[in-house]
Motif scaffolding. Structure first.
Motif, mmCIF file in Angstrom:
data_model
loop_
_atom_site.group_PDB
_atom_site.id
_atom_site.type_symbol
_atom_site.label_atom_id
_atom_site.label_comp_id
_atom_site.label_asym_id
_atom_site.label_seq_id
_atom_site.Cartn_x
_atom_site.Cartn_y
_atom_site.Cartn_z
ATOM 1 N N MET A 1 -3.293 -28.179 10.433
ATOM 2 C CA MET A 1 -4.746 -28.234 10.273
ATOM 3 C C MET A 1 -5.399 -29.019 11.419
ATOM 4 S SD MET A 1 -7.371 -27.339 8.526
ATOM 5 C CE MET A 1 -6.675 -26.791 6.959
ATOM 6 N N LEU A 2 -4.811 -30.158 11.772
ATOM 7 C CA LEU A 2 -5.377 -30.975 12.852
ATOM 8 C C LEU A 2 -5.318 -30.238 14.189
ATOM 9 C CD1 LEU A 2 -3.999 -34.522 11.948
ATOM 10 C CD2 LEU A 2 -6.325 -33.655 11.660
ATOM 11 N N TRP A 3 -4.209 -29.563 14.444
ATOM 12 C CA TRP A 3 -4.103 -28.795 15.677
ATOM 13 C C TRP A 3 -5.139 -27.675 15.706
ATOM 14 C CZ3 TRP A 3 -2.190 -29.551 20.248
ATOM 15 C CH2 TRP A 3 -1.119 -30.433 20.440
ATOM 16 N N SER A 4 -5.363 -27.047 14.607
ATOM 17 C CA SER A 4 -6.343 -25.961 14.547
ATOM 18 C C SER A 4 -7.744 -26.481 14.826
ATOM 19 C CB SER A 4 -6.290 -25.283 13.175
ATOM 20 O OG SER A 4 -5.017 -24.708 12.938
ATOM 21 N N VAL A 5 -8.097 -27.604 14.222
ATOM 22 C CA VAL A 5 -9.419 -28.192 14.450
ATOM 23 C C VAL A 5 -9.577 -28.599 15.916
ATOM 24 C CG1 VAL A 5 -10.908 -30.151 13.880
ATOM 25 C CG2 VAL A 5 -9.667 -28.939 12.071
ATOM 26 N N VAL A 116 -6.163 -17.721 24.429
ATOM 27 C CA VAL A 116 -4.988 -18.559 24.202
ATOM 28 C C VAL A 116 -5.170 -19.409 22.946
ATOM 29 C CG1 VAL A 116 -3.628 -20.460 25.149
ATOM 30 C CG2 VAL A 116 -4.328 -18.578 26.620
ATOM 31 N N THR A 117 -6.385 -19.885 22.710
ATOM 32 C CA THR A 117 -6.652 -20.666 21.503
ATOM 33 C C THR A 117 -6.430 -19.825 20.252
ATOM 34 O OG1 THR A 117 -8.262 -22.045 22.665
ATOM 35 C CG2 THR A 117 -8.403 -21.993 20.262
ATOM 36 N N LEU A 118 -6.908 -18.594 20.278
ATOM 37 C CA LEU A 118 -6.735 -17.706 19.128
ATOM 38 C C LEU A 118 -5.261 -17.436 18.863
ATOM 39 C CD1 LEU A 118 -8.007 -15.916 16.964
ATOM 40 C CD2 LEU A 118 -8.119 -14.069 18.670
ATOM 41 N N VAL A 119 -4.500 -17.136 19.916
ATOM 42 C CA VAL A 119 -3.066 -16.900 19.751
ATOM 43 C C VAL A 119 -2.364 -18.164 19.267
ATOM 44 C CG1 VAL A 119 -0.939 -16.274 20.971
ATOM 45 C CG2 VAL A 119 -3.080 -15.079 21.486
ATOM 46 N N PHE A 120 -2.765 -19.300 19.820
ATOM 47 C CA PHE A 120 -2.150 -20.567 19.443
ATOM 48 C C PHE A 120 -2.379 -20.878 17.969
ATOM 49 C CE2 PHE A 120 -2.971 -25.328 19.412
ATOM 50 C CZ PHE A 120 -1.650 -25.653 19.157
ATOM 51 N N ILE A 121 -3.614 -20.718 17.511
ATOM 52 C CA ILE A 121 -3.913 -20.997 16.103
ATOM 53 C C ILE A 121 -3.163 -20.027 15.192
ATOM 54 C CG2 ILE A 121 -5.750 -20.998 14.365
ATOM 55 C CD1 ILE A 121 -7.648 -22.001 16.498
ATOM 56 N N THR A 122 -3.052 -18.780 15.621
ATOM 57 C CA THR A 122 -2.320 -17.796 14.820
ATOM 58 C C THR A 122 -0.858 -18.205 14.657
ATOM 59 O OG1 THR A 122 -3.784 -16.038 15.613
ATOM 60 C CG2 THR A 122 -1.675 -15.371 14.638
ATOM 61 N N THR A 123 -0.242 -18.645 15.767
ATOM 62 C CA THR A 123 1.172 -19.036 15.685
ATOM 63 C C THR A 123 1.371 -20.290 14.850
ATOM 64 O OG1 THR A 123 0.997 -20.305 17.746
ATOM 65 C CG2 THR A 123 1.662 -17.996 17.920
ATOM 66 N N LEU A 124 0.326 -21.123 14.762
ATOM 67 C CA LEU A 124 0.464 -22.346 13.971
ATOM 68 C C LEU A 124 0.737 -22.043 12.500
ATOM 69 C CD1 LEU A 124 -2.383 -24.639 15.396
ATOM 70 C CD2 LEU A 124 0.075 -24.993 15.613
#
Length: 277
Positions: A1-5, A116-124
């Protein structure tokens, strides 16, 4: 959650151009300051170069006395030439920062960071056991793009905030003092360029009066040389202060902020690796 925010906040800040607008304003002000100071340094170098070949000749009582103006200007002129070179470097550094700012703040950079942010949040939110390697690479790519996107705005804003807080008054005072010194030396050059008038009265009283005037001129010139020694001594102090100020603003402060950003992102990446391990 923190990484996503955190990721969403970075992407939103990049898309808003808030940091870029602040950096553009500060960068423009810094570039103008360096150009103005560089112009003052070049003007001072010019008037000193003119004065270096000047000699003041008077003949009190028929005895010739020469005052070499250039001799007292040589040390300061060497310092001014070095200062001009440093100001050229400072202007180039400020100009380079302003040149890089539109590149890192372009729509292409924002789109790349957004993707990259969208892909990163998806992988999280994918199962860690199956996608651990992908999550790690996406995090590294995200942190790298965050560094590239915000390094230039951060170093511009941070450096100029420190400058405005601690160095602005000293810089303005030093530039004003150098301008006054340049005007004073230019006035001396104008005075010495005037041709001495031949005495019209050749009688005994006329010659005595002319000798008296020449003696006064000798005293006045000596006093004027002493005033310029004092002015140039103060100019040297202001030049050294300006060298320190602009090296701090255009070299040291930017490197410090880039290092802080890099270390902060490396710390986040290190914690990611430790957490995954």
């Amino acid at each position: 959650m923190l990484w996503s925010v955190f990721a969403i906040a970075c992407a939103a800040l990049a898309a808003s151009d808030f940091a870029d607008r602040a950096a553009e304003r500060y960068g423009s002000e810094a570039f103008q300051r360096t150009l103005v100071t560089f112009a003052v340094a070049r003007a001072l170098n010019g008037v000193i170069s003119v004065a270096q070949g000047t000699e003041v000749a008077v003949e009190p009582g028929g005895v010739g006395v020469n005052f070499g103006v250039g001799q007292i200007l040589d040390p300061v002129n060497d310092l001014v030439e070095r200062f001009s070179g440093i100001m050229l470097l400072a202007s180039s550094s400020a100009g380079l920062q302003n040149f890089l700012l539109p590149i890192v703040g372009s729509n292409y950079a924002n789109i790349a960071l957004g993707v990259v942010t969208l892909v990163f949040i998806t992988t999280l939110w994918l199962p860690s056991q199956r996608f651990a390697s992908m999550q790690l690479w996406c995090r590294k790519a995200f942190l790298l793009l965050v560094f590239v996107r915000f390094a230039v705005p951060l170093l511009i804003v941070g450096s100029n905030v420190l400058f405005d807080t601690f160095l602005a008054k000293e810089q303005a005072a030093a530039v004003a003092a150098l301008q006054a010194t340049s005007d004073e030396i230019e006035a001396l050059n104008d005075d010495e360029s005037e041709e001495p008038e031949e005495p019209a009265d050749t009688s005994l009283l006329g010659r005595i009066g002319a000798a008296f005037d020449e003696t006064l001129a000798t005293v006045n010139v000596a006093e004027r040389m002493q005033r310029f020694r004092d002015a140039l001594s103060n100019a040297s102090e202001h030049i050294i202060n300006l060298i320190v100020i602009f090296v701090l603003q255009t070299v040291v402060f930017p490197l410090v902020f880039v290092w802080l950003l890099a270390e902060g992102l490396k710390l986040l990446a290190g914690r990611v690796v430790s957490h995954d391990a």
